[in-house]
Design an enzyme around this catalytic site. Structure first.
Site, PDB file in Angstrom:
ATOM      1  N   GLY A 108       0.809  -1.223   0.000  1.00 17.63           N
ATOM      2  CA  GLY A 108       0.000   0.000   0.000  1.00 17.63           C
ATOM      3  C   GLY A 108       0.836   1.264   0.000  1.00 17.63           C
ATOM      4  O   GLY A 108       0.315   2.361  -0.196  1.00 17.63           O
TER       5      GLY A 108
ATOM      6  N   ALA B  83      -0.067  20.853   1.382  1.00  5.27           N
ATOM      7  CA  ALA B  83      -1.157  20.026   1.938  1.00  5.27           C
ATOM      8  C   ALA B  83      -0.725  19.311   3.220  1.00  5.27           C
ATOM      9  O   ALA B  83      -1.462  19.313   4.218  1.00  5.27           O
ATOM     10  CB  ALA B  83      -1.616  19.020   0.893  1.00  5.27           C
TER      11      ALA B  83
ATOM     12  N   GLU C  65       5.997  29.672   6.619  1.00  8.64           N
ATOM     13  CA  GLU C  65       5.964  29.448   5.166  1.00  8.64           C
ATOM     14  C   GLU C  65       6.898  30.434   4.466  1.00  8.64           C
ATOM     15  O   GLU C  65       6.847  31.636   4.716  1.00  8.64           O
ATOM     16  CB  GLU C  65       4.516  29.603   4.659  1.00  8.64           C
ATOM     17  CG  GLU C  65       4.353  29.644   3.146  1.00  8.64           C
ATOM     18  CD  GLU C  65       4.921  28.440   2.413  1.00  8.64           C
ATOM     19  OE1 GLU C  65       4.534  27.316   2.752  1.00  8.64           O
ATOM     20  OE2 GLU C  65       5.774  28.628   1.516  1.00  8.64           O
TER      21      GLU C  65
ATOM     22  N   HIS D  33     -31.230  20.264  -3.991  1.00  6.49           N
ATOM     23  CA  HIS D  33     -31.325  21.246  -2.894  1.00  6.49           C
ATOM     24  C   HIS D  33     -31.786  20.566  -1.621  1.00  6.49           C
ATOM     25  O   HIS D  33     -32.698  19.749  -1.689  1.00  6.49           O
ATOM     26  CB  HIS D  33     -32.315  22.346  -3.275  1.00  6.49           C
ATOM     27  CG  HIS D  33     -32.530  23.345  -2.173  1.00  6.49           C
ATOM     28  ND1 HIS D  33     -31.594  24.311  -1.877  1.00  6.49           N
ATOM     29  CD2 HIS D  33     -33.554  23.486  -1.281  1.00  6.49           C
ATOM     30  CE1 HIS D  33     -32.035  25.027  -0.854  1.00  6.49           C
ATOM     31  NE2 HIS D  33     -33.215  24.553  -0.471  1.00  6.49           N
TER      32      HIS D  33
HETATM   33  C1  LIG Z   1       1.416  12.740   5.045  1.00  5.14           C
HETATM   34  C2  LIG Z   1       1.001  12.533   3.618  1.00  5.14           C
HETATM   35  C3  LIG Z   1      -0.312  12.711   3.247  1.00  5.14           C
HETATM   36  C4  LIG Z   1      -0.696  12.511   1.926  1.00  5.14           C
HETATM   37  N1  LIG Z   1      -2.009  12.689   1.586  1.00  5.14           N
HETATM   38  C5  LIG Z   1      -2.382  12.511   0.307  1.00  5.14           C
HETATM   39  C6  LIG Z   1      -3.747  12.666  -0.068  1.00  5.14           C
HETATM   40  O1  LIG Z   1      -4.598  12.954   0.760  1.00  5.14           O
HETATM   41  N2  LIG Z   1      -4.074  12.453  -1.362  1.00  5.14           N
HETATM   42  C7  LIG Z   1      -3.148  12.127  -2.306  1.00  5.14           C
HETATM   43  O2  LIG Z   1      -3.491  11.972  -3.473  1.00  5.14           O
HETATM   44  N3  LIG Z   1      -1.845  11.980  -1.984  1.00  5.14           N
HETATM   45  C8  LIG Z   1      -1.453  12.155  -0.706  1.00  5.14           C
HETATM   46  N4  LIG Z   1      -0.146  11.973  -0.365  1.00  5.14           N
HETATM   47  C9  LIG Z   1       0.817  11.608  -1.430  1.00  5.14           C
HETATM   48  C10 LIG Z   1       0.730  10.107  -1.741  1.00  5.14           C
HETATM   49  O3  LIG Z   1       0.912   9.371  -0.555  1.00  5.14           O
HETATM   50  C11 LIG Z   1       1.777   9.743  -2.771  1.00  5.14           C
HETATM   51  O4  LIG Z   1       1.650  10.576  -3.902  1.00  5.14           O
HETATM   52  C12 LIG Z   1       1.612   8.306  -3.207  1.00  5.14           C
HETATM   53  O5  LIG Z   1       1.748   7.421  -2.123  1.00  5.14           O
HETATM   54  C13 LIG Z   1       2.658   7.951  -4.280  1.00  5.14           C
HETATM   55  O6  LIG Z   1       2.463   6.633  -4.665  1.00  5.14           O
HETATM   56  P1  LIG Z   1       3.653   5.774  -5.271  1.00  5.14           P
HETATM   57  O7  LIG Z   1       3.051   4.449  -5.607  1.00  5.14           O
HETATM   58  O8  LIG Z   1       4.347   6.522  -6.324  1.00  5.14           O
HETATM   59  O9  LIG Z   1       4.719   5.619  -4.095  1.00  5.14           O
HETATM   60  P2  LIG Z   1       4.625   5.217  -2.560  1.00  5.14           P
HETATM   61  O10 LIG Z   1       3.250   5.278  -2.042  1.00  5.14           O
HETATM   62  O11 LIG Z   1       5.677   6.012  -1.905  1.00  5.14           O
HETATM   63  O12 LIG Z   1       5.036   3.689  -2.555  1.00  5.14           O
HETATM   64  C14 LIG Z   1       6.329   3.267  -2.880  1.00  5.14           C
HETATM   65  C15 LIG Z   1       6.545   1.908  -2.286  1.00  5.14           C
HETATM   66  O13 LIG Z   1       7.764   1.383  -2.808  1.00  5.14           O
HETATM   67  C16 LIG Z   1       8.452   0.719  -1.760  1.00  5.14           C
HETATM   68  N5  LIG Z   1       9.868   0.703  -2.163  1.00  5.14           N
HETATM   69  C17 LIG Z   1      10.686   1.760  -2.317  1.00  5.14           C
HETATM   70  N6  LIG Z   1      11.884   1.352  -2.772  1.00  5.14           N
HETATM   71  C18 LIG Z   1      11.807   0.011  -2.901  1.00  5.14           C
HETATM   72  C19 LIG Z   1      12.719  -0.979  -3.346  1.00  5.14           C
HETATM   73  N7  LIG Z   1      13.937  -0.678  -3.794  1.00  5.14           N
HETATM   74  N8  LIG Z   1      12.309  -2.288  -3.326  1.00  5.14           N
HETATM   75  C20 LIG Z   1      11.058  -2.624  -2.895  1.00  5.14           C
HETATM   76  N9  LIG Z   1      10.157  -1.717  -2.483  1.00  5.14           N
HETATM   77  C21 LIG Z   1      10.523  -0.417  -2.500  1.00  5.14           C
HETATM   78  C22 LIG Z   1       8.163   1.559  -0.532  1.00  5.14           C
HETATM   79  O14 LIG Z   1       8.369   0.796   0.649  1.00  5.14           O
HETATM   80  C23 LIG Z   1       6.707   1.916  -0.757  1.00  5.14           C
HETATM   81  O15 LIG Z   1       5.849   0.955  -0.199  1.00  5.14           O
HETATM   82  C24 LIG Z   1       0.261  12.141   0.953  1.00  5.14           C
HETATM   83  C25 LIG Z   1       1.594  11.946   1.327  1.00  5.14           C
HETATM   84  C26 LIG Z   1       1.965  12.131   2.639  1.00  5.14           C
HETATM   85  C27 LIG Z   1       3.394  11.902   3.020  1.00  5.14           C
END
Ligand SMILES: Cc1cc2nc3c(=O)[nH]c(=O)nc-3n(C[C@H](O)[C@H](O)[C@H](O)COP(=O)(O)OP(=O)(O)OC[C@H]3O[C@@H](n4cnc5c(N)ncnc54)[C@H](O)[C@@H]3O)c2cc1C
Length: 462
Positions: free
Chosen positions: A37, A181, A201, A441
């Site tokens: 996830g 955000a 900021e 509404h």
């Molecule tokens: C506090 C916070 C709140 C957020 N709220 C929102 C929101 O409300 N709405 C929204 O749209 N976005 C939100 N985001 C942004 C969102 O979480 C990210 O944009 C999103 O998770 C990116 O998805 P991704 O699949 O690219 O990477 P990630 O979710 O970062 O997943 C990457 C995965 O790869 C794994 N990984 C990394 N390197 C390796 C490796 N070499 N081998 C095996 N596994 C590896 C990691 O462990 C991780 O599980 C938020 C982010 C944060 C930090």
């Protein structure tokens, strides 16, 4: 072991891509070094929303008399609030595990590293390395909290978002550096829980990527809630040698020393591109991101990248959409390239913020002649009844052809309302069509119709 599609990282980019790949008939695997996830489910979107829900319930309880009700001995249990949030995240991660099984996707535990010849080495927690190969390798390794040289994170007094959502005890005071955000959501959460919060900021406004009217309203709402806001200011250094933290802040008027229990650094993200073999394969990066084309192909055939690790907005829904587009293209489907001009962005503080398309300043800069409409929630029956009259909907149209250029909302529940503007813009609707689409509404969504009506001088309730 050989796969059609092998994905490194199981965030909303990786796991959604895996499911779509499996639906398309590909033999698929996901490599994950931590929890299924990714950041979104475990340390981002979902656990923060669980915290914010607790804050909202607590805020309602604090103002229960405004609704003609009485409640005594209202209190909070910070530890239990954190525990609930962690429990929600855990449940969501288990849900992804179920989805992987249902879609017959192999989960490979360990750290993935790409190699030439369409191969991936996975090192498990015992240090054992296993080689896998795949026709298509998709890098979805995401990002982590960015550290500024002036603000090194020690995980205790100067923290990032992971610590901020799992603190063992509630700090009495907190400095939040950065008002995007993430910063704004934590500022609101901790303030609601009773922490004394100051937001620092660098830019002249908070939530600086938003339309200027939204930024102004957010600052007003934050100040009304008791959050201190310092704009055009930057933390130059922190001293953690005493009991708390002393932060030296450069403002327009000179230097100021702020004292707090904890500093939360929310100044953006740093991609996970180190030690994953990019240099060995020859994959090109630029300014911390893996470069890709419209179909998420890197410069090396057979290697793709999606999500936070690539340029573009770092949002969960973007990561998922990129992954789906990527595998649909691999499958030979006539899929559409993503329109990065029509991606909604949401902030889930109180009030919520939701926007899509051009801000007023951007639309003016692009040379459009504009028709702008605005409808305040103070004139909405539903908002008044709910006791949430702060905020507005602002719509921006091109005066010549009626194109819906942008939509900016701030208020209760607006993150669930922005999809109307996304869909309208996707279907290339005009203002008059939105006006003639009857809205129910009383709803907050009527404010969209009324804002559009305002743009065309037909507003009813103003
Ligand atoms: C506090 C916070 C709140 C957020 N709220 C929102 C929101 O409300 N709405 C929204 O749209 N976005 C939100 N985001 C942004 C969102 O979480 C990210 O944009 C999103 O998770 C990116 O998805 P991704 O699949 O690219 O990477 P990630 O979710 O970062 O997943 C990457 C995965 O790869 C794994 N990984 C990394 N390197 C390796 C490796 N070499 N081998 C095996 N596994 C590896 C990691 O462990 C991780 O599980 C938020 C982010 C944060 C930090």
């Amino acid at each position: 072991m050989k796969y059609d599609v092998l994905i490194i990282g199981s965030g909303p980019g990786g796991y959604v891509t895996a499911i779509r790949a499996s639906q398309l008939g590909f033999k698929t695997a996901v490599v994950e070094k931590e929890n299924l996830g990714g950041i979104c489910l475990n340390w981002g979107c979902i656990p923060t929303k669980a915290l914010l829900k607790s804050a909202q319930v607590y805020d309602y309880l604090k103002h229960v008399d405004e609704y003609g009700l009485k409640a005594e001995a209202i209190d909070k249990d910070f530890e239990a609030v954190i525990k609930r949030s962690r429990g929600v995240a855990e449940g969501m991660s288990k849900g992804v595990q179920f989805l992987m099984k249902k879609n017959k996707i192999d989960i490979i535990d360990g750290f993935g590293k790409v190699k030439p010849g369409k191969k991936v080495d996975v090192t498990d927690k015992d240090g054992k390395v296993t080689e896998y190969s795949a026709d298509n390798i998709i890098i979805a390794t995401g990002a982590r909290s960015r550290e500024l040289p002036s603000l090194p994170q020690d995980g205790k007094k100067v923290i990032g978002y992971r610590e901020a959502m799992s603190l063992p005890t509630q700090p009495k005071s907190m400095i939040v550096v950065g008002s995007g955000a993430i910063g704004v959501e934590f500022a609101h959460f901790y303030n609601s829980m009773g922490t004394d919060v100051t937001v620092v900021e660098f830019m002249p406004t908070i939530v600086p990527v938003e339309d200027k009217d939204v930024s102004k309203q957010m600052e007003r709402s934050f100040k009304k809630a008791g959050i201190k806001v310092m704009t055009s200011s930057s933390v130059e250094s922190v001293d953690t040698s005493g009991d708390g933290v002393k932060a030296t802040v450069k403002t327009k008027k000179g230097e100021e020393i702020l004292e707090a229990d904890i500093v939360l650094s929310a100044v953006g993200i740093k991609t996970n591109i180190e030690n994953i073999g990019l240099e060995d394969v020859g994959i090109i990066t630029d300014r911390d991101k893996i470069l890709v084309n419209d179909w998420y192909q890197t410069n090396i055939p057979g290697y793709y990248a999606i999500g936070d690790v690539t340029p573009g907005p770092a949002l969960a829904h973007v990561a998922s959409a990129e992954g789906i587009t990527c595998v649909e293209k691999i499958a030979g489907l006539h899929t559409e390239a993503i329109d990065y001009g029509n991606i909604p962005g949401c902030t889930y503080a109180t009030p919520e913020i939701a926007s899509v398309g051009l801000t007023e300043d951007q639309a003016k800069e692009a040379g459009y002649e504009l028709k702008i409409g605005k409808f305040p929630f103070s004139a909405s029956g539903k908002a008044k009844a709910a006791g949430t009259p702060d905020g507005f909907v602002k719509v921006i149209f091109d005066a010549k052809y009626g194109e819906w250029l942008g939509c900016h909302m701030i208020g209760a529940g607006v993150t669930d309302m922005i999809a109307e503007a996304v869909l309208g813009r996707k279907l290339e609707t005009t203002g008059h069509e939105v006006l003639k689409a009857i809205h129910p509404h009383p709803t907050m969504s009527e404010a969209v119709m009324e804002a559009v009506a305002d743009a065309y001088d037909e507003v009813i309730h103003l």
